[in-house]
Design a protein around this motif. Structure first.
Motif, PDB file in Angstrom:
ATOM      1  N   LEU A  91     -44.331 -31.656  63.579  1.00 49.21           N
ATOM      2  CA  LEU A  91     -42.945 -31.286  63.326  1.00 49.21           C
ATOM      3  C   LEU A  91     -42.357 -30.534  64.514  1.00 49.21           C
ATOM      4  N   ASP A  92     -41.058 -30.759  64.754  1.00 50.34           N
ATOM      5  CA  ASP A  92     -40.397 -30.148  65.911  1.00 50.34           C
ATOM      6  C   ASP A  92     -40.525 -28.630  65.915  1.00 50.34           C
ATOM      7  N   GLU A  93     -40.302 -27.992  64.764  1.00 50.25           N
ATOM      8  CA  GLU A  93     -40.322 -26.531  64.736  1.00 50.25           C
ATOM      9  C   GLU A  93     -41.687 -25.952  65.077  1.00 50.25           C
ATOM     10  N   VAL A  94     -42.752 -26.686  64.712  1.00 51.71           N
ATOM     11  CA  VAL A  94     -44.107 -26.230  65.035  1.00 51.71           C
ATOM     12  C   VAL A  94     -44.378 -26.417  66.532  1.00 51.71           C
ATOM     13  N   LEU A  95     -43.914 -27.533  67.095  1.00 57.28           N
ATOM     14  CA  LEU A  95     -44.068 -27.757  68.532  1.00 57.28           C
ATOM     15  C   LEU A  95     -43.346 -26.666  69.319  1.00 57.28           C
ATOM     16  N   ILE A  96     -42.148 -26.317  68.885  1.00 57.71           N
ATOM     17  CA  ILE A  96     -41.380 -25.267  69.570  1.00 57.71           C
ATOM     18  C   ILE A  96     -42.141 -23.946  69.514  1.00 57.71           C
ATOM     19  N   LYS A  97     -42.698 -23.629  68.357  1.00 56.59           N
ATOM     20  CA  LYS A  97     -43.462 -22.389  68.209  1.00 56.59           C
ATOM     21  C   LYS A  97     -44.664 -22.374  69.139  1.00 56.59           C
ATOM     22  N   ARG A  98     -45.354 -23.513  69.252  1.00 58.32           N
ATOM     23  CA  ARG A  98     -46.527 -23.588  70.130  1.00 58.32           C
ATOM     24  C   ARG A  98     -46.135 -23.393  71.590  1.00 58.32           C
ATOM     25  N   TYR A  99     -45.018 -23.986  71.987  1.00 54.33           N
ATOM     26  CA  TYR A  99     -44.565 -23.816  73.369  1.00 54.33           C
ATOM     27  C   TYR A  99     -44.192 -22.362  73.649  1.00 54.33           C
ATOM     28  N   LYS A 100     -43.570 -21.724  72.686  1.00 50.59           N
ATOM     29  CA  LYS A 100     -43.183 -20.324  72.880  1.00 50.59           C
ATOM     30  C   LYS A 100     -44.404 -19.414  72.956  1.00 50.59           C
ATOM     31  N   GLU A 101     -45.425 -19.743  72.156  1.00 47.00           N
ATOM     32  CA  GLU A 101     -46.633 -18.921  72.156  1.00 47.00           C
ATOM     33  C   GLU A 101     -47.405 -19.045  73.474  1.00 47.00           C
ATOM     34  N   THR A 102     -47.432 -20.261  74.025  1.00 51.80           N
ATOM     35  CA  THR A 102     -48.174 -20.482  75.281  1.00 51.80           C
ATOM     36  C   THR A 102     -47.319 -20.238  76.516  1.00 51.80           C
ATOM     37  N   ARG A 103     -45.981 -20.135  76.297  1.00 46.74           N
ATOM     38  CA  ARG A 103     -45.020 -19.912  77.382  1.00 46.74           C
ATOM     39  C   ARG A 103     -45.054 -21.033  78.422  1.00 46.74           C
ATOM     40  N   LEU A 105     -43.707 -24.875  79.750  1.00 46.56           N
ATOM     41  CA  LEU A 105     -42.485 -25.663  79.742  1.00 46.56           C
ATOM     42  C   LEU A 105     -42.768 -27.052  79.173  1.00 46.56           C
ATOM     43  N   HIS A 106     -41.816 -27.571  78.419  1.00 46.02           N
ATOM     44  CA  HIS A 106     -41.950 -28.945  77.958  1.00 46.02           C
ATOM     45  C   HIS A 106     -41.695 -29.855  79.151  1.00 46.02           C
ATOM     46  N   PRO A 107     -42.521 -30.906  79.326  1.00 43.58           N
ATOM     47  CA  PRO A 107     -42.376 -31.778  80.513  1.00 43.58           C
ATOM     48  C   PRO A 107     -41.019 -32.450  80.652  1.00 43.58           C
ATOM     49  N   LEU A 108     -40.265 -32.576  79.566  1.00 46.48           N
ATOM     50  CA  LEU A 108     -38.937 -33.199  79.636  1.00 46.48           C
ATOM     51  C   LEU A 108     -37.805 -32.182  79.473  1.00 46.48           C
ATOM     52  N   ALA A 109     -38.149 -30.901  79.546  1.00 43.08           N
ATOM     53  CA  ALA A 109     -37.117 -29.868  79.357  1.00 43.08           C
ATOM     54  C   ALA A 109     -37.266 -28.776  80.414  1.00 43.08           C
ATOM     55  N   ARG A 110     -37.338 -29.191  81.661  1.00 40.44           N
ATOM     56  CA  ARG A 110     -37.502 -28.210  82.728  1.00 40.44           C
ATOM     57  C   ARG A 110     -36.301 -27.276  82.838  1.00 40.44           C
ATOM     58  N   ASN A 111     -35.113 -27.829  82.670  1.00 38.12           N
ATOM     59  CA  ASN A 111     -33.898 -27.024  82.796  1.00 38.12           C
ATOM     60  C   ASN A 111     -33.060 -27.057  81.523  1.00 38.12           C
ATOM     61  N   GLU A 112     -33.741 -27.383  80.393  1.00 37.61           N
ATOM     62  CA  GLU A 112     -33.040 -27.495  79.125  1.00 37.61           C
ATOM     63  C   GLU A 112     -33.823 -26.754  78.046  1.00 37.61           C
ATOM     64  N   ARG A 113     -33.260 -26.733  76.842  1.00 38.16           N
ATOM     65  CA  ARG A 113     -33.955 -26.145  75.707  1.00 38.16           C
ATOM     66  C   ARG A 113     -35.140 -27.021  75.321  1.00 38.16           C
ATOM     67  N   ILE A 114     -36.167 -26.374  74.777  1.00 42.93           N
ATOM     68  CA  ILE A 114     -37.371 -27.096  74.356  1.00 42.93           C
ATOM     69  C   ILE A 114     -37.013 -28.190  73.350  1.00 42.93           C
ATOM     70  N   GLN A 115     -36.118 -27.883  72.437  1.00 43.83           N
ATOM     71  CA  GLN A 115     -35.729 -28.850  71.411  1.00 43.83           C
ATOM     72  C   GLN A 115     -35.192 -30.132  72.030  1.00 43.83           C
ATOM     73  N   GLU A 116     -34.421 -30.013  73.091  1.00 42.65           N
ATOM     74  CA  GLU A 116     -33.853 -31.196  73.742  1.00 42.65           C
ATOM     75  C   GLU A 116     -34.946 -32.049  74.370  1.00 42.65           C
ATOM     76  N   GLY A 117     -35.944 -31.396  74.957  1.00 42.32           N
ATOM     77  CA  GLY A 117     -37.066 -32.133  75.529  1.00 42.32           C
ATOM     78  C   GLY A 117     -37.855 -32.873  74.466  1.00 42.32           C
ATOM     79  N   ILE A 118     -38.066 -32.227  73.326  1.00 44.13           N
ATOM     80  CA  ILE A 118     -38.796 -32.848  72.219  1.00 44.13           C
ATOM     81  C   ILE A 118     -38.041 -34.063  71.689  1.00 44.13           C
ATOM     82  N   GLU A 119     -36.740 -33.946  71.558  1.00 40.72           N
ATOM     83  CA  GLU A 119     -35.934 -35.066  71.063  1.00 40.72           C
ATOM     84  C   GLU A 119     -36.012 -36.262  72.013  1.00 40.72           C
ATOM     85  N   LYS A 120     -35.958 -35.996  73.314  1.00 38.96           N
ATOM     86  CA  LYS A 120     -36.079 -37.083  74.300  1.00 38.96           C
ATOM     87  C   LYS A 120     -37.454 -37.743  74.196  1.00 38.96           C
TER      88      LYS A 120
END
Length: 290
Positions: A91-103, A105-120
């Motif tokens: 689920l997106d919300e769990v992925l976001i939490k994991r990224y925040k915990e590990t600090r 960057l999402h590979p598709l959201a270098r200059n964007e919000r994590i959520q946008e990278g996940i959607e792409k």
């Protein structure tokens, strides 16, 4: 030659699965550009360096090279190599939490919000998910649970229905879990909280378990619950559902729900289902009944 392609959402458990498969004796290569898969296959079957079991970790870190995946896999089949695809979802919300915990960057959201990278990423991976042989939803899985699922599929050769079942034991006083697909209220069962000897214990203790299960109403409910879940599983699987969260709650999530949740977990696991259990509120202090 056995080829396993491990792919899926970034942060959903691919690395854990690859490490597990490596421990099981597979030759693993992570982040191989898909366009190189046919050449890689030819290389490792060379008589000087032969491998029987190979795992390839493929994800969107390869950028536009990911578009070559199915062309390369078709070439693999033409060359006579069979493969299986494992797709990790979450689920997106769990992925976001994991990224925040590990600090990280999402590979598709270098200059964007994590959520946008996940959607792409989810859009890019739609086709490969649809063609996957195994879809493992890690939303409620710990790393050890991911390892158990991989082990059961590739060592125990257990049947896998692409349905991950999570039994979520909780206390109503702390709120009903919002992600539960099914919720069962077991507050009708006799409460060990009112037995001074049992009050400080949890449903994981044999004394509490024996007390709760000593009542006919509890035993009947547990058997009917098993029967209903048995009925639902093949229908959910046929529908294409990948994750089933079964919430079992009593007042505080410490006694009755724990006993009944454990009974359902042990039954489903014995039947060969991919199932995990979480006791959300078991350690929370409370002055009211559990």
């Amino acid at each position: 030659m056995e080829f396993i392609i491990v792919t899926g959402m970034s942060g959903a458990g691919k690395s854990t699965a690859i490490n597990c498969l490596e421990d099981m004796g597979y030759y693993c290569v992570d982040n191989l550009p898909p366009t190189l898969i046919p050449n890689f296959a030819s290389l490792i079957v060379d008589k000087r360096q032969h491998y029987d079991k190979v795992v390839l970790g493929i994800d969107i870190r390869g950028g536009i090279l990911f578009d070559d995946l199915f062309t390369s896999l078709d070439a693999l089949k033409v060359a006579g190599y069979e493969y299986k695809i494992i797709f990790f979802d979450c689920l997106d919300e769990v992925l976001i939490k994991r990224y925040k915990e590990t600090r990280r960057l999402h590979p598709l959201a270098r200059n964007e919000r994590i959520q946008e990278g996940i959607e792409k990423e989810r859009l890019i991976l739609t086709e490969v998910k649809n063609k996957a042989d195994y879809i493992i939803d890690s939303t409620h899985l710990l790393p050890k649970d991911v390892k158990d699922v991989i082990y059961n599929i590739f060592t125990q050769k257990a049947d896998f229905q692409n349905l991950m079942i999570t039994i979520l034991v909780f206390g109503f006083k702390y709120g009903v879990p919002i992600d539960a697909d099914l919720v069962f209220d077991v507050r009708f069962a006799p409460n060990p909280y009112y037995i001074s000897e049992l009050r400080p214990l949890t449903g994981n203790n044999k004394k509490v378990e024996d007390y709760v299960m000593s009542f006919e109403v509890t035993r009947q409910f547990t058997e009917k619950l098993k029967d209903m879940i048995d009925f639902l599983i093949p229908h959910y699987t046929k529908e294409g559902k990948n994750q089933l969260v079964i919430g079992i709650g009593c007042t505080g999530g410490k006694h009755r729900s724990v006993v009944i949740g454990n009974a359902l977990y042990n039954y489903l696991k014995k039947c060969g289902n991919a199932v995990t259990i979480q006791h959300r509120d078991i350690d929370k202090d409370s002055k009211r009944g559990k």
